[in-house]
Design a protein around this motif. Structure first.
Motif, short mmCIF file in Angstrom:
data_model
loop_
_atom_site.label_atom_id
_atom_site.label_comp_id
_atom_site.label_asym_id
_atom_site.label_seq_id
_atom_site.Cartn_x
_atom_site.Cartn_y
_atom_site.Cartn_z
N ALA A 158 0.58 -1.39 -0.02
CA ALA A 158 0.01 -0.29 -0.04
C ALA A 158 0.68 1.36 0.13
N LEU A 159 1.60 1.06 1.21
CA LEU A 159 3.07 2.67 0.69
C LEU A 159 3.34 2.68 -0.57
N LEU A 160 3.68 1.79 -1.01
CA LEU A 160 4.95 1.44 -2.41
C LEU A 160 3.22 2.00 -3.31
N ALA A 161 2.57 1.62 -3.22
CA ALA A 161 1.70 2.14 -4.86
C ALA A 161 0.95 3.45 -4.20
N ALA A 162 1.12 4.13 -3.35
CA ALA A 162 1.00 5.40 -2.98
C ALA A 162 1.92 6.54 -3.05
N ALA A 163 3.64 6.08 -3.14
CA ALA A 163 4.49 6.76 -2.98
C ALA A 163 4.97 6.88 -4.79
N GLU A 164 3.86 5.64 -5.65
CA GLU A 164 4.45 6.16 -6.61
C GLU A 164 3.39 6.94 -7.69
N LYS A 165 2.60 6.52 -6.77
CA LYS A 165 1.49 7.64 -7.55
C LYS A 165 1.51 9.49 -7.09
N ALA A 166 2.02 9.00 -5.85
CA ALA A 166 2.46 10.82 -5.55
C ALA A 166 3.65 10.90 -6.20
N GLY A 167 4.42 9.95 -6.93
CA GLY A 167 5.70 10.95 -7.65
C GLY A 167 7.23 10.79 -7.72
N ILE A 168 6.81 9.98 -6.06
CA ILE A 168 8.45 9.43 -5.86
C ILE A 168 9.28 8.72 -6.83
N THR A 169 10.43 9.10 -7.17
CA THR A 169 10.90 8.65 -7.67
C THR A 169 11.70 6.84 -6.69
N ILE A 170 11.73 5.46 -7.14
CA ILE A 170 11.96 4.48 -6.62
C ILE A 170 13.38 3.98 -7.54
#
Length: 404
Positions: free
Chosen positions: A116-128
């Motif tokens: 859930a945190l990973l999906a939210a981070a990607e949606k927020a535009g965080i580069t991983i």
């Protein structure tokens, strides 16, 4: 140049990145994770998440996805006995509710939380970036430079180390630690049982260390079983018959027949406290800042408290036009978190030494103390609110369910 790079893409690292990015969308936030993409999906473990942490996850917009996969802890039972005792008297019980409709803690599958945190981070535009490690760190005027295992270099105003209790970044920055081993290991596994647990968590204090039974969804429980290291290694290496026989002696029979499911692993236990939580262009969070005994179930939650304090420090500084990586700015975060962390480290250390023995006078004294607490409702309410993270009224906003 990025604004903030988080090294470590577990739940603490992802939460730190997400907290800052959601509150300050204009900041360039990146996450570097050593494990290959998708590796998190193989984690069979579950973690205890306190009520204050669920409030923060709710602000992130991920708790509604995580909660249906989680098991609320509705009651906590504490016993103190020897392994072979036929009866385990209950000295202390806690009602699991801290406020209407919110238990003091949940057991959350790590896969559900990280996903859930990973999906939210990607949606927020965080580069991983996955599959690379930090191999070099250098603080410079106005920036920090990271060298990665693939040979690339990255710069940012602030580096946040969430890379575990053996943090490479902490060592590169020259931050010393207070560290000692307990000579114990924690065996972690999952069991399936015949009868429902009704959301009850149990902590059995045994001479070798605490034996915690933590409820999961369905007729399953997660175990954190503390033994002397040599005994833990022997048990993990034993065949299923021997392991389950020893398990049954400690678990008891009230939930019916038991069966271990999934892997069983043993982790050495110790205390590690960083002497400083910040350095020029660097902040430590989660296990990189502190590793404590699991006797209180607060390890991950200390990391989430770090996230809430660090994110508020960074976002407030950015709104004031300050340099988010300046040591003077980061000192606020250190002041906010250091005392609470050291207090919890000392508390878990004392509790482990007090209860992980078979000393008769100590047993009498501690059982008297547990029984006394059980007879004082106001004191029990205070302890459970402390454990849930709801007792402090002037803490970080995210832990109160408020946006930064």
């Amino acid at each position: 140049m990025a604004d903030m790079i988080v090294v470590g893409g577990g739940y603490v690292g992802l939460a730190a990145a997400l907290a800052v990015k959601q509150a300050a969308p204009h900041l360039d936030v990146r996450v570097i994770e050593a494990a290959p993409a998708g590796q998190w999906q193989k984690d069979p473990r579950a973690s205890a998440i306190i009520a204050a942490a669920t409030r923060m996850l709710d602000v992130f917009g991920v708790w509604q996805e995580i909660e249906p996969q989680s098991q609320p802890i509705r009651k906590m039972i504490v016993t103190d006995s020897r392994t072979g005792d036929p009866v385990r008297p209950v000295f202390l019980t806690f009602d699991g509710t801290v406020e209407e409709g919110r238990p003091f803690a949940y057991m959350v599958p790590n896969v559900a939380m990280v996903g859930a945190l990973l999906a939210a981070a990607e949606k927020a535009g965080i580069t991983i970036l996955n599959g690379v490690k930090a191999t070099g760190f250098e603080a410079r005027p106005g920036e920090a430079q990271l060298t990665l295992s693939d040979g690339s270099t990255h710069t940012a105003r602030l580096i946040v180390a969430c890379d575990g209790v053996r943090s490479a970044l902490r060592q590169m920055a020259g931050i010393k630690t207070v560290t000692w081993a307990y000579g114990q290991s924690g065996i972690v596994t999952t069991v399936e049982h015949e009868r429902p647990h009704e959301g009850v968590a149990e902590e059995h204090f045994l001479p070798a260390g605490p034996f915690a039974i933590l409820p999961l969804t369905g007729n399953r429980s997660s175990l954190v079983w503390t033994e002397r290291t040599e005994d833990a290694d022997r048990l993990v290496a034993a065949d299923d018959l021997v392991f389950e026989d020893e398990l049954e002696r400690r678990f008891g029979h009230k939930l019916g027949a038991l069966r271990t499911i999934g892997d069983r692993r043993a982790f050495p236990l110790g205390l590690t406290l960083a002497r400083a939580f910040v350095a020029p262009r660097l902040a430590l969070a989660g296990d990189a800042a502190h590793g404590i005994h699991p006797i209180s179930g607060q390890g991950l939650n200390l990391g989430f408290k770090d996230v809430a304090a660090l994110a508020e420090t960074i976002v407030d500084a950015d709104r004031l036009g300050l340099d988010i990586g300046d040591l003077g700015v980061l000192e606020r975060y250190q002041t906010w978190r250091r005392f609470d962390t050291f207090r919890m480290g000392v508390t878990t250390d004392v509790l482990n030494r007090l209860f992980s023995n078979d000393n008769a006078p100590l047993r009498i004294a501690r059982d008297f103390g547990l029984g006394l607490v059980d007879r004082l409702p106001k004191l029990k309410t205070y302890f459970i609110s402390e454990a849930a993270g709801t007792a402090v009224k002037s803490g970080p906003k995210l832990l109160a369910g408020q946006s930064i």
